[in-house]
Enzyme design. Sequence first.
Site, PDB file in Angstrom:
ATOM      1  N   SER A   4       7.680 -12.794  -0.094  1.00 43.89           N
ATOM      2  CA  SER A   4       6.448 -12.008  -0.030  1.00 43.89           C
ATOM      3  C   SER A   4       6.694 -10.548   0.265  1.00 43.89           C
ATOM      4  O   SER A   4       5.938  -9.699  -0.194  1.00 43.89           O
ATOM      5  CB  SER A   4       5.449 -12.610   0.931  1.00 43.89           C
ATOM      6  N   ARG A  47       8.903 -24.652   3.745  1.00 40.73           N
ATOM      7  CA  ARG A  47       8.097 -24.517   4.960  1.00 40.73           C
ATOM      8  C   ARG A  47       7.021 -25.561   5.113  1.00 40.73           C
ATOM      9  O   ARG A  47       6.826 -26.099   6.202  1.00 40.73           O
ATOM     10  CB  ARG A  47       7.434 -23.151   4.945  1.00 40.73           C
ATOM     11  N   ARG A  79       4.344 -20.499  -0.362  1.00 40.04           N
ATOM     12  CA  ARG A  79       5.225 -19.370  -0.619  1.00 40.04           C
ATOM     13  C   ARG A  79       6.626 -19.666  -0.110  1.00 40.04           C
ATOM     14  O   ARG A  79       6.795 -20.171   0.996  1.00 40.04           O
ATOM     15  CB  ARG A  79       4.712 -18.127   0.085  1.00 40.04           C
ATOM     16  N   GLU A 138      -0.135  -9.265  -0.056  1.00 36.59           N
ATOM     17  CA  GLU A 138      -0.656 -10.528   0.456  1.00 36.59           C
ATOM     18  C   GLU A 138      -2.165 -10.648   0.250  1.00 36.59           C
ATOM     19  O   GLU A 138      -2.723 -11.753   0.284  1.00 36.59           O
ATOM     20  CB  GLU A 138      -0.294 -10.672   1.948  1.00 36.59           C
ATOM     21  N   HIS A 146       3.852 -21.815   9.341  1.00 38.31           N
ATOM     22  CA  HIS A 146       5.305 -21.627   9.424  1.00 38.31           C
ATOM     23  C   HIS A 146       5.913 -22.606  10.422  1.00 38.31           C
ATOM     24  O   HIS A 146       5.377 -22.792  11.509  1.00 38.31           O
ATOM     25  CB  HIS A 146       5.592 -20.189   9.863  1.00 38.31           C
ATOM     26  N   GLY A 182       0.803  -1.218   0.000  1.00 38.52           N
ATOM     27  CA  GLY A 182       0.000   0.000   0.000  1.00 38.52           C
ATOM     28  C   GLY A 182       0.835   1.267   0.000  1.00 38.52           C
ATOM     29  O   GLY A 182       0.598   2.191  -0.787  1.00 38.52           O
TER      30      GLY A 182
END
Lengths: 638, 248
Positions: free
Chosen positions: A440, A330, A435, A425, A266, A45
């Site tokens: 990211s 992950r 991911r 995201e 995670h 943003g």
Amino acid sequence: MNLDAKIPEGSLEQKWENFKKTAKLVNPANRKKLEVIVVGTGLAGSSIAASLAEMGYQVKAFCFQDSPRRAHSVAAQGGVNAAKNYKNDGDSVYRMFVDTLKGGDFRAREANVYRMAECSLNLIDQAVAQGVPFGREYGGYLNNRSFGGVQVSRTFYARGQTGQQLLLGAYQALMRQVGKGAVKLYSRHEMLDLVLIDGKARGIIVRNLDTGVLERHAGHAVILATGGYGKIYYLSTLAMGCNGSAIWRAHKKGALMASPSWIQIHPTSLPQSGDYQSKLTLMSESLRNDGRIWVPLKTDETRNPNDIPENERDYYLERRYPAFGNLAPRDISSRAAKERIDAGFGIGPLKNAVYLDFAKAIKEQGRSKIEEKYGNLFDMYRKITGFDAYEEPMMISPSAHFSMGGLWVDYELMTTVPGLFALGEANFADHGANRLGANSLLQASVDGYFIAPYTVANYLSGDIHTGKIDDQHPEFDKAQAAVEANLKKLLAIGGNKTVDYYHKTLGKILYDYCGLARNEAGLKGAIVEIRKLREDFYKNVKIPGDSIAMNSELEKAGRVSDYLEIGELMCFDALSRNESCGAHFREEYQTAEGEAMRNDAEFQFISAWEWAGAGADPVLHKEELTFEVLKPIVRSYK
Amino acid sequence: MKLNLKVWRQKDRESQGKLVDYVLEDLNPHMSFLEMLDTLNERLILAGDEPVEFDHDCREGICGQCGMMINGIAHGPLQNTTTCQLHLRSFTNNETIFIEPFRSQAFPIKRDLRVDRSAFDRIISSGGFVSTNTGQAPDAHALPISHQVTEAAFDSAACIGCGACVATCKNSSAALFTSAKINHLVLLPQGKEERQERVIRMVEQMDAEEFGHCSNTEACEVECPQGISVLNIARMNYEYNRALTRRK
Ligand SMILES: Cc1cc2nc3c(=O)[nH]c(=O)nc-3n(C[C@H](O)[C@H](O)[C@H](O)COP(=O)(O)OP(=O)(O)OC[C@H]3O[C@@H](n4cnc5c(N)ncnc54)[C@H](O)[C@@H]3O)c2cc1C
Ligand code: SF4
Ligand code: FES
């Protein structure tokens, strides 16, 4: 519905160039007539708001925190990827593209992934120019580390604060435009609805969180950069205010949601220690560069970890995935931990954790080297747990972390609602079903700095004769009235359970049935349970206070009411996908060794869901994926 | 464990506030301080009272949104720790704890423990940036910067904008916050172009926001969760004087 991703012509390397060459432009004199609403001030943003304002558009930026600098991008520790090949270890845009597509288990678009890798080069340049203090070698050049799922060093970092430092760069660029009057900033404002006029996104309804007053804001385009919704699990690595409300309310106005059940769990967060707990703190994955993960070989081990001899330890990642070892991706690492914990080998008071051990690294490299690399993480560990990880291994466990799913967007990052864009995201675009670490921050940044400035302009070029959008249009009246009614309805319930009770209960259902492992019966049961919970919520939730005043409980209630719907959609999504891919592991679809079984013949598509109205089952649309450059292979990290 | 809380309650900026007593029993010492307030709020809500409003978001010490005076100390008794990272094990059973907002002329109280810190945003927008537009940057390696310089810049850049320095200062000075940003940028070659205008504008904005003047008590450094050094302030003063002497 025909889902056209609008992928440009040309070879993979030419597609983005071709788009830029042919994209429509808006001349500088017309830009100041065009207003853009940006919801969210994280990396995505802040960067798009600053970039559009620099180009001359009128921008309004919104966030729910009291300063844009506190958006949850701030919390990223580990790093940001870029294919600079500064280490001369064979990296390239193509290799990064391969790693990302493969890491995502071939459930992302080739063209998007390639573009992200391509734009990664400029991001590092941009951040350095802003003054982001990335780690450097003694010669003055930038340093890199390695992250899970790849075999090169392409991760740039700023100690354990890469997210905060990148965000400060973007925030400062944003505040520079605020100072110039080119961006109007609305902190502590929460978007509660999207306003459509003639089918196009033309504004939002927001609530001033300090006063409770509702406001209308009109614009020619609306950009949602509202981050991830992993907080739906209640216990997660996200911030308390992270939510899915902005995208969900846009979804109910017609924007499709893609792959909502693809949530990354995670592997290295701190374990839960009690039911009062409000969040699970992440320990950066970078720790896996030097830490070794293990559990005892015996189930009811009571010895102190340092007293357990080597031959009575199970370094299960090194055992199962020798090529990648502790740096396995992950999804694989988390699942392997869950497998050991479920089998009874978990450690800690609740037997819900595994060890992450630095003894070998400290012995080989010296304590000061480890301190330099991870000092702040070890400090954080001590603050939270009271233990010293230089002396004994850390205890870690898996935790909900990142939403690969989000609003469906085309190559131009536009949703199925014309004029509504989703960045960072909040969209589903680049990570497929899993991911890769450090991708990211990159995606959020390149969406905002380098992609949306072109694609939003391309859209706005059709609006230069539209004139100012009127916030007194009947559609604004309607949307505001609906928001008001909804707030009143929540406050009127006056039951006997807190909002947190519902959030925690929902989180538990999702962890159990739509988390690291899923199966048909569990998901079907979860849908029933979530529907019951939602009914109970509307009968028995208790929200104190008033809507025309600061009221944190009312804010939370709005978010949880949306979570109760998103959770249900996640279960539908997981149920409809009869394969295992990335973070989505369906127990019915696994090999004899417990590895995921993807089904390309039937499921090589993106699931995009349409809202069918309250109480109705969602409607599935499919975007077929085609792979021209890299043929899907079985993902192996052995 | 049991705690006796005295919590500042204030309906809005105009209303009078006061300390209200609450007693919490059966608390787990591993609970975080904010989880203890969650527990209090849950109790208040179920009893039909209004919960205590307090600022927080990340709950991992990095967003800078949390912050309260705990027994008169910004962010509580532990050094280099934000409020959200404080746990009950830092307190003793049956202890009385005073919980109040960060107070300063420039941080008006919004409600209970929440204050308005937007003055910090305005200080940054007055000059706390490098004036570079998207897309203008040369290759990152075009400009080597030594390890030591980067690390020093990082030490200043680590500020999380929480405002503890202001709350703890008897003059309500924002010198530590402002100087940290000035130093982060002036230490780096990219930030040197604008060093003069930047320091003058930021210091002027700091004064316009009615923060007090720094009288070198160094209390701020002690309470700063990020360990930002007061040497930043000395360097800011140098930069400011340097800029004034060169101003045309
Ligand atoms: C603990 C943690 C560590 C991570 N570490 C890494 C890492 O090392 N490397 C990496 O690449 N990635 C990492 N990630 C992921 C990465 O940080 C995020 O995916 C990324 O920063 C998201 O950026 P964003 O701009 O999309 O959203 P965010 O930064 O989350 O910003 C969302 C913005 O939207 C606003 N907002 C949300 N809802 C509303 C609403 N309804 N109304 C108004 N405003 C709203 C918020 O106020 C905020 O400004 C990590 C994530 C977490 C949680
Ligand atoms: S200098 Fe320290 S105390 Fe002051 S705002 Fe920054 S982090 Fe907080
Ligand atoms: S809540 Fe983010 S620093 Fe404390």
